[in-house]
Design a protein around this motif. Sequence first.
Motif, mmCIF file in Angstrom:
data_model
loop_
_atom_site.group_PDB
_atom_site.id
_atom_site.type_symbol
_atom_site.label_atom_id
_atom_site.label_comp_id
_atom_site.label_asym_id
_atom_site.label_seq_id
_atom_site.Cartn_x
_atom_site.Cartn_y
_atom_site.Cartn_z
ATOM 1 N N UNK A 75 10.883 6.304 28.704
ATOM 2 C CA UNK A 75 10.225 6.350 30.165
ATOM 3 C C UNK A 75 8.866 6.343 30.194
ATOM 4 N N UNK A 76 8.198 4.941 30.820
ATOM 5 C CA UNK A 76 6.802 4.915 30.607
ATOM 6 C C UNK A 76 6.119 4.615 32.029
ATOM 7 N N UNK A 77 5.107 5.243 32.510
ATOM 8 C CA UNK A 77 4.456 4.932 33.803
ATOM 9 C C UNK A 77 2.930 4.931 33.633
ATOM 10 N N UNK A 78 2.211 4.403 34.430
ATOM 11 C CA UNK A 78 0.871 4.380 34.445
ATOM 12 C C UNK A 78 0.567 4.987 35.902
ATOM 13 N N UNK A 79 -0.173 6.247 35.774
ATOM 14 C CA UNK A 79 -0.531 6.858 37.158
ATOM 15 C C UNK A 79 -1.969 6.683 37.260
ATOM 16 N N UNK A 80 -2.537 6.097 38.476
ATOM 17 C CA UNK A 80 -3.637 5.992 38.854
ATOM 18 C C UNK A 80 -4.355 6.700 40.124
ATOM 19 N N UNK A 81 -5.351 7.387 40.116
ATOM 20 C CA UNK A 81 -5.856 8.147 41.402
ATOM 21 C C UNK A 81 -6.731 7.026 41.974
ATOM 22 N N UNK A 82 -6.190 7.045 43.356
ATOM 23 C CA UNK A 82 -6.879 6.317 44.127
ATOM 24 C C UNK A 82 -7.754 6.666 44.947
ATOM 25 N N UNK A 83 -7.495 8.088 45.475
ATOM 26 C CA UNK A 83 -8.430 9.037 46.459
ATOM 27 C C UNK A 83 -7.921 10.409 46.651
ATOM 28 N N UNK A 84 -8.831 11.207 46.356
ATOM 29 C CA UNK A 84 -8.386 12.696 46.554
ATOM 30 C C UNK A 84 -9.238 12.906 47.875
ATOM 31 N N UNK B 266 7.949 -20.657 40.962
ATOM 32 C CA UNK B 266 6.785 -20.323 41.688
ATOM 33 C C UNK B 266 6.302 -18.855 41.427
ATOM 34 N N UNK B 267 5.231 -18.434 41.301
ATOM 35 C CA UNK B 267 4.678 -17.357 41.232
ATOM 36 C C UNK B 267 4.546 -16.430 42.455
ATOM 37 N N UNK B 268 5.165 -15.611 42.774
ATOM 38 C CA UNK B 268 5.550 -14.593 43.970
ATOM 39 C C UNK B 268 4.999 -13.156 43.977
ATOM 40 N N UNK B 269 4.111 -12.789 45.083
ATOM 41 C CA UNK B 269 4.107 -11.515 45.091
ATOM 42 C C UNK B 269 4.318 -10.982 46.382
ATOM 43 N N UNK B 270 5.265 -10.006 46.735
ATOM 44 C CA UNK B 270 5.847 -9.660 47.932
ATOM 45 C C UNK B 270 5.104 -8.143 48.114
ATOM 46 N N UNK B 271 4.623 -7.946 49.277
ATOM 47 C CA UNK B 271 3.984 -6.635 49.502
ATOM 48 C C UNK B 271 4.358 -6.063 50.789
ATOM 49 N N UNK B 272 4.815 -4.794 50.669
ATOM 50 C CA UNK B 272 5.344 -3.946 51.898
ATOM 51 C C UNK B 272 4.040 -3.916 52.787
ATOM 52 N N UNK B 273 4.516 -3.645 54.226
ATOM 53 C CA UNK B 273 3.474 -3.571 55.057
ATOM 54 C C UNK B 273 3.443 -2.086 55.662
ATOM 55 N N UNK B 274 4.255 -1.058 54.922
ATOM 56 C CA UNK B 274 4.356 0.052 55.472
ATOM 57 C C UNK B 274 3.271 1.015 54.960
ATOM 58 N N UNK B 275 2.789 2.092 55.640
ATOM 59 C CA UNK B 275 1.812 3.009 55.344
ATOM 60 C C UNK B 275 2.592 4.438 54.971
ATOM 61 N N UNK B 276 2.165 5.251 53.978
ATOM 62 C CA UNK B 276 3.040 6.460 53.907
ATOM 63 C C UNK B 276 2.259 7.405 54.874
ATOM 64 N N UNK B 277 2.970 8.530 55.202
ATOM 65 C CA UNK B 277 2.517 9.157 56.623
ATOM 66 C C UNK B 277 1.501 10.036 56.040
ATOM 67 N N UNK B 278 1.399 10.570 54.998
ATOM 68 C CA UNK B 278 0.149 11.393 54.557
ATOM 69 C C UNK B 278 -1.075 10.667 53.895
ATOM 70 N N UNK B 279 -0.992 9.183 53.718
ATOM 71 C CA UNK B 279 -1.938 8.686 52.994
ATOM 72 C C UNK B 279 -3.309 8.553 53.789
ATOM 73 N N UNK B 280 -4.478 8.416 53.085
ATOM 74 C CA UNK B 280 -5.669 8.524 54.033
ATOM 75 C C UNK B 280 -5.999 7.051 54.727
#
Length: 356
Positions: free
Chosen positions: A245-254, A342-356
């Motif tokens: 199991x491998x993941x990359x975790x990136x800090x966006x904002x504190x 076709x190259x496709x990117x699908x993006x959620x329009x939702x926002x996490x309740x606690x996200x800044x």
Amino acid sequence: MPRRVSRHEFVQPLPQRNGIDPVALLLPLAGEDAASAAAAQPPRPTETFGARTVFEYLVNRFYPHDPAIIAARFEAHEVKDATGADVAPTAPLAGQKIWYYRELGNERKVPFDMPVLYEDEWVLAIDKPHFLPTTPNGSFVAHTALAQLRVRENNPDLIPIHRLDRPTAGVVLFAKTKDARAPFQLMFQNRRVEKSYEAVAAAVPELEPGASVQVNTRIDKTHGQLQVRQLSQEEASAQGLETNARSIVTCLKIFDLPAGILPERSTQNPALPLPSGRMTHYKLDPITGKTHQLRAHLWALGAPIAGDVLYPYALPIADDEPALPLQLLARTVTFTHPITGEDITITSHRKLALAP
């Protein structure tokens, strides 16, 4: 752009009912030696629950407290064999497969807000809300994205190509036709899909905004266990195991969680800890796709996702806390369309309740 639709003939011994498939059940063979039944290909169930007929078996196994439920299925001609013919209640157990409708329980109400993000002839992508299961599982059958979409889209052929955990929101893809299932499922199985998630959790020490860390662990899921078993890279190596199991975790904002954004305590789940103070908004890029991988990996970093009722501790089953759903969102899914190229990117329009 107008939505394009495509339909294929749909044939099974019993039709779907409100988007829900009938149950297919392989019966035991009354009087057969258990060892020979277990050795059969495919293996047949050996426990008859003291029954010698189909009616007795269904009652004794599933509804001994209320035989009328099964009797009503037979009276309504809702127990069929593989040819679509009625199965008589007095039919002997003969190792046959039957189809019938399960009795639905009193399911908790969950949101059905499922806007379409992308659609063509072969695939449909929705923006799944928190708390809505992707497919029937356990106590949720009718209150699932699959059952509701089949009815809403008038398409009994809809099948999810991948799944999100019930608490996780975001992009989910469904194949619209039987012919589309294999190419899209192979696309996921062969990891020809890029997925990115967002999460809100406590800060990971020394991970500053813009910085990333790769997490490598060994994750195994045991049937019947709620949590996965996770070993660090060092623990796995010491046991002669490889990480999977491998993941990359990136800090966006504190950021500091604003006061009053959450109640002082959850009224739905008193055991659920409500975060406060310093929090971090993360971007998560899974390289592999193990069960609960992102939840387990942030837990391994000492920052379990806000609103998580499984990690670090499996909390007692309780009603969902609408003020604090699991702060995990499947933000994007990127792929080369296996049919059109076709190259496709699908993006959620939702926002996490606690996200800044």
